[in-house]
Design a protein around this motif. Structure first.
Motif, PDB file in Angstrom:
ATOM      1  N   ALA A 207     -77.961  12.337 -51.825  1.00  0.00           N
ATOM      2  CA  ALA A 207     -77.628  11.182 -51.150  1.00  0.00           C
ATOM      3  C   ALA A 207     -76.417  11.620 -50.117  1.00  0.00           C
ATOM      4  O   ALA A 207     -75.400  12.080 -50.571  1.00  0.00           O
ATOM      5  CB  ALA A 207     -76.992  10.038 -52.071  1.00  0.00           C
TER       6      ALA A 207
ATOM      7  N   SER B 269     -75.006   9.045 -47.669  1.00  0.00           N
ATOM      8  CA  SER B 269     -74.304   7.693 -47.584  1.00  0.00           C
ATOM      9  C   SER B 269     -75.632   6.512 -48.150  1.00  0.00           C
ATOM     10  O   SER B 269     -76.741   7.110 -48.676  1.00  0.00           O
ATOM     11  CB  SER B 269     -74.315   7.552 -46.064  1.00  0.00           C
ATOM     12  OG  SER B 269     -75.486   7.349 -45.449  1.00  0.00           O
ATOM     13  N   ALA B 270     -75.211   5.374 -48.098  1.00  0.00           N
ATOM     14  CA  ALA B 270     -76.020   4.365 -48.853  1.00  0.00           C
ATOM     15  C   ALA B 270     -77.473   4.566 -48.233  1.00  0.00           C
ATOM     16  O   ALA B 270     -78.449   3.948 -48.820  1.00  0.00           O
ATOM     17  CB  ALA B 270     -75.244   3.022 -48.532  1.00  0.00           C
ATOM     18  N   SER B 271     -77.505   4.725 -46.908  1.00  0.00           N
ATOM     19  CA  SER B 271     -78.839   5.002 -46.205  1.00  0.00           C
ATOM     20  C   SER B 271     -79.598   6.156 -45.989  1.00  0.00           C
ATOM     21  O   SER B 271     -80.633   6.210 -45.520  1.00  0.00           O
ATOM     22  CB  SER B 271     -78.473   4.240 -44.893  1.00  0.00           C
ATOM     23  OG  SER B 271     -77.754   4.854 -44.066  1.00  0.00           O
ATOM     24  N   GLN B 272     -78.602   7.105 -45.976  1.00  0.00           N
ATOM     25  CA  GLN B 272     -79.158   8.569 -45.562  1.00  0.00           C
ATOM     26  C   GLN B 272     -79.119   9.336 -46.777  1.00  0.00           C
ATOM     27  O   GLN B 272     -78.442   9.587 -47.763  1.00  0.00           O
ATOM     28  CB  GLN B 272     -78.108   9.176 -44.418  1.00  0.00           C
ATOM     29  CG  GLN B 272     -77.837   8.677 -43.195  1.00  0.00           C
ATOM     30  CD  GLN B 272     -78.965   8.644 -42.375  1.00  0.00           C
ATOM     31  OE1 GLN B 272     -79.463   9.897 -41.951  1.00  0.00           O
ATOM     32  NE2 GLN B 272     -79.735   7.734 -41.627  1.00  0.00           N
ATOM     33  N   ASN B 273     -80.239  10.257 -46.608  1.00  0.00           N
ATOM     34  CA  ASN B 273     -80.491  11.322 -47.655  1.00  0.00           C
ATOM     35  C   ASN B 273     -80.780  12.677 -46.989  1.00  0.00           C
ATOM     36  O   ASN B 273     -81.183  12.559 -45.793  1.00  0.00           O
ATOM     37  CB  ASN B 273     -81.586  11.001 -48.643  1.00  0.00           C
ATOM     38  CG  ASN B 273     -81.509  10.078 -49.615  1.00  0.00           C
ATOM     39  OD1 ASN B 273     -80.310   9.406 -49.657  1.00  0.00           O
ATOM     40  ND2 ASN B 273     -82.240   9.993 -50.570  1.00  0.00           N
TER      41      ASN B 273
ATOM     42  N   THR C 223     -83.879   9.044 -43.918  1.00  0.00           N
ATOM     43  CA  THR C 223     -83.366   7.694 -44.614  1.00  0.00           C
ATOM     44  C   THR C 223     -83.870   7.685 -45.955  1.00  0.00           C
ATOM     45  O   THR C 223     -84.787   8.132 -46.441  1.00  0.00           O
ATOM     46  CB  THR C 223     -83.925   6.564 -43.793  1.00  0.00           C
ATOM     47  OG1 THR C 223     -85.152   6.272 -43.903  1.00  0.00           O
ATOM     48  CG2 THR C 223     -83.255   6.494 -42.434  1.00  0.00           C
ATOM     49  N   ARG C 224     -83.028   6.802 -46.930  1.00  0.00           N
ATOM     50  CA  ARG C 224     -83.244   6.796 -48.281  1.00  0.00           C
ATOM     51  C   ARG C 224     -84.660   5.848 -48.293  1.00  0.00           C
ATOM     52  O   ARG C 224     -85.468   6.325 -49.115  1.00  0.00           O
ATOM     53  CB  ARG C 224     -82.131   6.098 -48.999  1.00  0.00           C
ATOM     54  CG  ARG C 224     -82.461   5.903 -50.403  1.00  0.00           C
ATOM     55  CD  ARG C 224     -81.081   5.447 -50.987  1.00  0.00           C
ATOM     56  NE  ARG C 224     -80.530   4.473 -50.368  1.00  0.00           N
ATOM     57  CZ  ARG C 224     -80.844   3.019 -51.127  1.00  0.00           C
ATOM     58  NH1 ARG C 224     -81.626   3.002 -52.131  1.00  0.00           N
ATOM     59  NH2 ARG C 224     -80.215   1.878 -50.792  1.00  0.00           N
ATOM     60  N   LYS C 225     -84.787   5.054 -47.385  1.00  0.00           N
ATOM     61  CA  LYS C 225     -86.181   4.105 -47.410  1.00  0.00           C
ATOM     62  C   LYS C 225     -87.235   5.242 -47.177  1.00  0.00           C
ATOM     63  O   LYS C 225     -88.390   5.124 -47.712  1.00  0.00           O
ATOM     64  CB  LYS C 225     -85.876   3.184 -46.184  1.00  0.00           C
ATOM     65  CG  LYS C 225     -87.117   2.308 -45.787  1.00  0.00           C
ATOM     66  CD  LYS C 225     -86.815   1.460 -44.513  1.00  0.00           C
ATOM     67  CE  LYS C 225     -88.137   0.679 -44.209  1.00  0.00           C
ATOM     68  NZ  LYS C 225     -88.558  -0.227 -44.938  1.00  0.00           N
TER      69      LYS C 225
ATOM     70  N   ASP D 110     -88.080   7.105 -50.317  1.00  0.00           N
ATOM     71  CA  ASP D 110     -88.786   6.330 -51.268  1.00  0.00           C
ATOM     72  C   ASP D 110     -90.470   6.264 -50.968  1.00  0.00           C
ATOM     73  O   ASP D 110     -91.223   6.066 -51.674  1.00  0.00           O
ATOM     74  CB  ASP D 110     -88.430   4.833 -51.367  1.00  0.00           C
ATOM     75  CG  ASP D 110     -86.757   4.864 -52.315  1.00  0.00           C
ATOM     76  OD1 ASP D 110     -86.735   5.940 -53.083  1.00  0.00           O
ATOM     77  OD2 ASP D 110     -86.015   4.185 -52.492  1.00  0.00           O
TER      78      ASP D 110
END
Lengths: 356, 226
Positions: A308, A310-314, A330-332, A335
């Motif tokens: 990770a 940030s909260a949105s970026q991987n 993005t983390r989205k 997933d």
């Protein structure tokens, strides 16, 4: 001279430095870390400009500091380039260059002044006073002045940090020529990853006065357990060989372990080594190879890790079959695609920078 | 036209000011260097002591020096032990007193000049094989040259201009301690206004020309430094 061994423990109000490292005494070693990580302090300790009471420093077989000895700075066969050029304002460029040269034993002169002047392109500046030099010119003179003492070790403290982007691009090629022309080991302090990517053969990663890791820049840059991979300009560094030129489309194919890439233009002749940089934000991931796409470089890869940012970026580490690259997604998406270690995917590479 | 007494006073004054200036440059340089670089708590007290002669009445400074150099004073004990006798009412005593009196005028320009030298330049010189003395002579001295010139000129001129301290510790011995300023006082006391005019005029002209040259030089130095 094979190795630099340095052990220092130094405490200042609000800052401590604790290092115990062995560094190669050849090529360019980058001391890399954020501001306040202790890299300049380490360089000054190596130069003897800063004194650590129980320090230990050997350069090859020479002891510069141990429990009994402390060789003062002016007796250490080193060259030092400061962030601000620090030319002597009362001497013209020629006499600045001669300042150190005159103070070394003539028998120890292994670098010719003319050669250094040519290498750094400062011949037209010789009669000028330092106040009449631009920032880039001053820094080139400062580098020449440090080389003129035929140092056995060159220490450079962010020599480009005080320059704007244009001046940086002016001086960088000279640093690269230096690297190729002279066999002097260099310790190069920097907090700019692009400079490290272009110049360094080895890298020491510092943070908070401690050593995080050291190794080949290409290896450290793609390790997800180090802060390097999480930065904004993060990306992979690949040593490649020019394999083919496509005359019709003016493209060049470069090879490296596991894969090959197409680059625009003709950066070098066939068989030459080039250093290319693939930024994580220029890499995207698909589960199937897209057939109809404008992207030229689509390579099969295996996911080796996800971290990770940030909260949105991987950031995703990918193995191209012997060479590692990073992808910023993005983390989205992680997933949605079910990205996990061991998964076979395709890396789509939108941009590639050729460093040299 | 020019009396032998006046000439003797002028020569003595030049001799005194020259000796004092040379001594002051030697003494003030390390003090100024320390003041320009130290972070010690001792800096303000030392600065205050050095600056005292600027504000103290010369008679106060002269009085203490007289006591210190007398047979029971600390300086007097030392000079007696060394077999030099006591210093009051001798040329040497005048030199010692003048060194104290003119110290701030030499220390302060030097301190400013040293403070204006980028400390990094000395580090750079060290990495270019220059040892500590070499760094002083090849970097500090040339860069602080305007400061040294100002310091020497002010030290010399201020010593030439002293009166009260001389009278207190030197008295009025012809050829030994009777400097120009004291000689003028004597002439006025004796109502020899013509003789007084002669010397006073010379001192006025000397002081004006000296300061004029100094300011002109400093102006040029600042313009060159740009």
């Amino acid at each position: 001279m094979t190795e630099i061994a340095a052990r220092f423990r130094q405490h200042y109000p609000g800052f401590g430095l604790e290092v115990d490292v062995h560094l190669p005494a050849r090529g360019v070693t980058a001391l890399f870390g954020p501001s306040g990580s202790g890299k300049t302090t380490l360089l000054r300790l190596i130069a003897g400009l800063e004194k650590s009471p129980d320090g230990l420093l050997t350069i090859g077989d020479d002891v510069w500091q141990d429990a009994q000895h402390f060789v003062p700075t002016h007796r250490r066969p080193l060259g030092y380039v400061f962030q601000d050029a620090r030319l002597f304002p009362h001497l013209d460029v020629r006499r600045n260059l001669e300042y150190g040269l005159r103070r070394i034993d003539p028998a120890a002169r292994r670098v010719a002044l003319d050669e250094v002047v040519d290498l750094l392109g400062i011949a037209p500046l010789m009669q000028r006073m330092p106040e009449r030099l631009s920032g880039g010119e001053s820094q080139r003179v400062a580098i020449a002045r440090a080389l003129a003492v035929s140092p056995r070790l060159l220490l450079m403290d962010e020599p480009l940090a005080a320059l704007d982007q244009a001046r940086k691009q002016e001086v960088l090629p000279y640093l690269e020529r230096l690297h190729d022309a002279l066999k002097i080991p260099v310790l190069y302090v920097s907090h700019a990853i692009d400079e490290v990517a272009r110049l360094a053969d080895h890298m020491l990663l510092l943070d908070g006065g401690r050593v995080l890791a050291q190794g080949a820049p290409a290896d450290l840059m793609t390790r997800l357990d180090l802060p390097l991979a999480l930065g904004d300009d993060t990306g992979a560094l690949i040593e490649a060989t020019v394999a083919r030129h496509d005359e019709a489309y003016q493209l060049t194919e470069v090879e490296f372990p596991g894969a090959h890439l197409l680059l625009p233009g003709r950066p070098a002749a066939i068989g030459h080594r080039v250093r290319v940089r693939v930024l994580a934000r220029d890499v995207s991931i698909t589960l199937t190879a897209a057939a109809q796409t404008s992207i030229l470089n689509i390579l099969p890869a295996t996911v080796t890790g996800v971290a990770a940012v940030s909260a949105s970026q991987n950031v995703v580490a990918l193995d191209l079959g012997g060479t590692a690259i990073l992808a910023r997604v993005t983390r989205k998406s992680v997933d949605a695609l079910g990205l996990r270690s061991g998964l076979g995917v395709f890396a789509q590479i939108k941009g590639i920078a050729i460093l040299k | 036209m020019f009396g032998a007494e006046n000439l003797s006073a002028i020569l003595l004054t030049i001799k005194l000011a020259s000796v004092v200036t040379v001594l002051l440059l030697l003494i003030a340089t390390p003090i100024a260097w320390w003041l320009a670089h130290t972070r010690s708590w001792l800096k303000p007290p030392v600065e205050a002591v050095v600056a005292l002669p600027i504000v103290l009445p010369p008679s106060v400074l002269g009085f203490y020096l007289l006591v210190a150099m007398g047979p029971n004073g600390p300086l007097g004990q030392v000079t007696l032990a060394l077999g030099l006798g006591t210093l009051p009412f001798t040329f040497t005593g005048l030199v010692v007193a003048s060194v104290f009196y003119s110290l701030p005028f030499v220390v302060q320009p030097l301190q400013n000049a040293f403070g204006a030298i980028t400390p990094g330049l000395l580090d750079a010189a060290a990495t270019l094989r220059a040892g500590p003395w070499d760094r002083f002579f090849s970097v500090v001295l040339p860069l602080a040259r305007p400061g040294f010139i100002t310091a020497a000129v002010l030290g010399f001129a201020h010593t030439v201009g002293e009166f009260g301290v001389v009278l207190m510790v030197g008295g009025n011995i012809p050829g030994q301690t009777r400097v120009v300023s004291v000689q003028i006082y004597d002439h006025v006391e004796a109502l020899e206004y013509g003789q007084a005019h002669e010397l006073a005029g010379i001192l006025l002209a000397f002081s004006f020309v000296t300061l004029l040259l100094l300011y002109a030089f400093n102006r040029r130095a600042t313009i060159l430094a740009r």
